[in-house]
Design a protein around this motif. Structure first.
Motif, mmCIF file in Angstrom:
data_model
loop_
_atom_site.group_PDB
_atom_site.id
_atom_site.type_symbol
_atom_site.label_atom_id
_atom_site.label_comp_id
_atom_site.label_asym_id
_atom_site.label_seq_id
_atom_site.Cartn_x
_atom_site.Cartn_y
_atom_site.Cartn_z
ATOM 1 N N UNK A 178 0.796 -1.220 0.053
ATOM 2 C CA UNK A 178 0.053 0.017 0.009
ATOM 3 C C UNK A 178 0.912 1.293 0.056
ATOM 4 N N UNK A 179 0.700 2.110 -1.127
ATOM 5 C CA UNK A 179 1.332 3.211 -1.379
ATOM 6 C C UNK A 179 0.737 4.433 -0.885
ATOM 7 N N UNK B 157 10.254 2.365 3.610
ATOM 8 C CA UNK B 157 10.311 3.300 2.749
ATOM 9 C C UNK B 157 8.880 4.181 2.585
ATOM 10 N N UNK B 158 8.244 4.010 3.548
ATOM 11 C CA UNK B 158 7.033 4.894 3.624
ATOM 12 C C UNK B 158 5.723 3.848 3.017
ATOM 13 N N UNK B 159 6.141 2.695 2.568
ATOM 14 C CA UNK B 159 5.242 1.845 1.861
ATOM 15 C C UNK B 159 4.477 0.803 3.133
ATOM 16 N N UNK B 160 3.410 0.384 3.301
ATOM 17 C CA UNK B 160 2.718 -0.193 4.364
ATOM 18 C C UNK B 160 2.372 -1.583 3.787
ATOM 19 N N UNK B 161 2.692 -2.539 4.769
ATOM 20 C CA UNK B 161 2.226 -3.928 4.640
ATOM 21 C C UNK B 161 1.678 -4.495 5.878
ATOM 22 N N UNK B 162 0.684 -5.395 5.481
ATOM 23 C CA UNK B 162 -0.167 -5.982 6.545
ATOM 24 C C UNK B 162 0.547 -7.633 6.705
ATOM 25 N N UNK B 163 1.290 -7.885 7.830
ATOM 26 C CA UNK B 163 1.775 -9.118 7.950
ATOM 27 C C UNK B 163 0.823 -10.324 7.605
ATOM 28 N N UNK B 164 -0.185 -10.158 8.407
ATOM 29 C CA UNK B 164 -1.261 -11.460 7.965
ATOM 30 C C UNK B 164 -1.373 -11.543 6.502
#
Length: 683
Positions: free
Chosen positions: A248-249, A657-664
């Motif tokens: 997600x950017x 780097x500001x990009x978002x990740x959901x581990x699940x």
């Protein structure tokens, strides 16, 4: 996405990317499913392009015999197996014997009769009533078993088979290799977190290929690059899709509010803090009341969770899905400590471009000598001139470090170090055979991989050949007698601290190796193992070294002794940076837990995994701390790992780097099931 969802997406995407024919529903599929022709068939084994062993098949009537062996730095399987198949191509009998990769003796049997299956191997024993066809997957099979499974899947309804002891496999066909006489690519899904590619030519297994390990007849060796290209195109397309779906950017600023902020510089945890991120950088860190979010900013309410810099894994070897496992576990920076010199560079470029999930990678290039124990690399040297040329190649291709391996001639080691330092590269590695750890540091090494090489320094008078299993078994036998109270141990620890030598100890590797129980789950994976596909779980058994009779106490006490040595090194000021050399992400969390078990305060352990790691390679100007101007590499954790290191398992959000990740969600696309909800009152 659950396991079945991943199976549905992955084959379809790979198929489209390759532009090959439709999945088999008859015709060539039926032809390929035939039993192997009678006679003798021989394959070559190559590791990183170097000849490493062979597989010989002999088929007579309904029985196939395979002899499979290879040498990988003194390790490697040697298995003689026989099997019989039923009309569906499924084994009804299997017998295997020899040694596994770690040279431990193994025997294995399987029998299916009257609807009852029974099996026995070094780690498992069981039986089960079977209705319908089910394929037993041996623990230590020759590679031909994957060809047998492929042909059985081609015969099976919907190309799907139950696996024994557990699990399920499906198959997709991706069509022919251009310019060949009927060579076709298939992938088996269900054996690993990545698909298993198998090439067939009619009724024969044509090849099992990867950039690391390949098996194919000599007549097909010239086709290996073409096969690897076809497979790489498939996996790259899937990875790109996953990266698009899982990244997600943010379009505008991001404000993370109400965090407990961990600062590895002074080990403080500051509550009620906000962090403002703009693009890939951190703009402001201040109390919640002092940070005003713009009208179009995305606000993430952390609800008092623990925010810390992204983790570092300082000992990895990247392959398919390694980067995704890192991201799922909050690893935003990593070092690769030896890989191929082609596909790896392309993978790192994809990480950087965002077309494959993965951390920022510091590249360490391996150099080894020649001989029967040479490591898996094309960079093998016999002369100083060759060594200098290899160092220069790595420097010219953006590597920051040289990893010297066990077969490098001791006389050439200082030449490598001098050229590497002249080119601005760090120097580390295994301590070469016939060289002590102190001589290695004197020769110019900045760092040592694996704590066993520290122990071996104290045994140098009697254990000089360390290219083989000695480097493990000698440590198991003697570690308990080499505590920090011994003068020679104290002196060497002081020497390492004085020379500012860095240690990458990979403690988790030795915990599993010396645990004494090959049927035990690899320590540290107890939490994730139940969520993994069944066949992947089987691969997580410890595979511990066989304990010689009469040495039970030595082996049992070896790892606790290594913990005491680690703590003494830390107390003396030796810089320690955590790395896994094993399952990415999950084992890094466990590596940190091991350090805390050794007596290092959890907050200090977190500093090792963030700021210290960044400082060692000179990246602390941009990473390792959450502060204005730094890269926005950070993780949100449910719990307080600065007090309870085990809480590091609970990563709920990752930012790179500001990009978002959901581990699940990342775990889901890899076929890893969600965590079970916690019961009330559990922590």
């Amino acid at each position: 996405m659950n396991r079945l969802g991943r199976r549905a997406v992955l084959p379809g995407l790979l198929f489209a990317s390759l532009g090959l024919a439709a999945a088999a529903t008859g015709g060539t599929a039926g032809e390929a499913a035939a039993a192997p022709a009678e006679g003798v068939h021989r394959d070559e084994i190559r590791i990183m392009g170097n000849a490493a062993g062979s597989q010989a098949l002999t088929t007579h009537r309904d029985t196939t015999r395979a002899e499979f062996s290879f040498n990988d730095r003194g390790r490697g399987d040697h298995i003689v197996a026989t099997w019989k198949l039923d009309a569906a191509g499924v084994p009804v009998e299997y017998q295997g014997a020899g040694n596994d990769y770690m040279k431990v003796n193994v025997t294995e049997t399987f029998r299916l009769a009257g609807g009852r299956a029974s099996w026995h191997n070094r780690s498992e024993q069981g039986e089960r009533t079977v209705s319908g066809e089910a394929f037993y997957v041996p623990m230590n099979p020759p590679p031909e078993i994957w060809g047998v499974l492929t042909r059985a899947l081609l015969k099976a309804p919907q190309h799907r088979l139950a696996l024994l002891p557990a699990g399920e496999a499906t198959l997709e066909e991706f069509g022919p290799l251009p310019g060949t006489a009927g060579m076709r690519l298939y992938v088996i899904v269900g054996l690993d977190l990545s698909p298993t590619p198998v090439w067939l030519t009619g009724e024969q297994t044509a090849a099992i290929a990867s950039s690391w390990f390949s098996l194919l007849p000599a007549a097909h060796s010239a086709l290996l690059p073409q096969m690897l290209t076809a497979q790489r195109q498939a996996t790259e397309a899937w990875s790109a899709r996953v990266a698009r779906e899982q990244t997600r950017v943010p379009a505008h600023d991001v404000v993370i509010r109400d965090v407990r902020l961990f600062d590895p510089r002074d080990l403080t945890v500051t509550p009620a803090t906000s962090v403002l991120v703009r693009g890939e950088r951190i703009v402001r860190v201040a109390p919640d009341s002092e940070v005003q979010a713009a009208a179009d900013a995305e606000v993430i309410d952390a609800h008092g969770r623990f925010l810390m810099p992204g983790l570092w894994d300082n000992h990895q070897h990247f392959g398919d899905n390694t980067g995704a496992l890192d991201i799922a576990n909050g690893v935003t920076s990593a070092r690769d400590m030896a890989n191929d010199t082609d596909e790896f560079l392309a993978r790192v470029a994809r990480f950087d471009a965002g077309s494959e999930l993965g951390p920022r990678v510091w590249k360490s290039g391996i150099i080894d000598g020649t001989g029967p124990f040479a490591g898996p690399t094309k960079m093998r040297i016999d002369t100083p001139a060759q060594a200098v040329a290899d160092v220069d190649w790595y420097a010219d291709h953006g590597y920051g470090q040289i990893k010297i391996y066990s077969s490098v001639p001791p006389a050439i080691m200082p030449v490598i170090a001098a050229e590497a330092h002249a080119r601005g590269l760090r120097v580390s590695g295994h301590v070469p055979a016939f060289m002590s750890a102190q001589q290695f540091v004197d020769g110019g090494a900045d760092e040592i991989q694996h704590l066993n090489f520290i122990v071996l320094d104290f045994l140098f008078d009697t254990v000089k050949e360390t290219r083989n299993m000695n480097r493990f078994t000698a440590v198991a036998q003697h570690a308990r007698d080499l505590g920090p109270d011994k003068p020679q141990v104290r002196e060497f620890i002081t020497y390492l601290a004085r020379h500012h030598t860095v240690l990458d100890p990979t403690m988790n590797v030795f915990e599993a190796m010396f645990c004494g129980d090959p049927a035990a789950l690899t320590p540290g994976l107890e939490g994730v193992a139940p969520r993994l596909p069944a066949q992947v779980r089987r691969g997580l058994l410890s595979g511990a070294l066989t304990v010689p009779k009469g040495e039970e106490a030595q082996y049992r006490e070896a790892f606790p002794a290594m913990l005491r040595l680690l703590k003494a090194l830390y107390d003396a000021g030796v810089t320690i940076i955590p790395g896994t050399d094993s399952m990415p992400g999950y084992e890094l969390h466990h590596e940190l837990e091991i350090y805390a078990r050794a007596g290092i305060a959890p907050a200090e352990v977190l500093r090792m995994a963030t700021l210290t790691s960044a400082t060692v390679i000179g990246a602390n100007g941009e990473r390792g701390v959450i502060a204005p101007g730094k890269l926005a590499d950070m993780i949100l954790v449910d719990g307080d790992p600065a007090a309870r290191i085990k809480d590091i398992d609970n990563v709920v959000l990752v930012m790179k780097g500001g990009r978002i990740y959901d581990p699940a969600r990342v775990e889901g696309v890899l076929g890893i099931s969600p965590r079970a909800p916690e019961s009330p009152g559990t922590s």
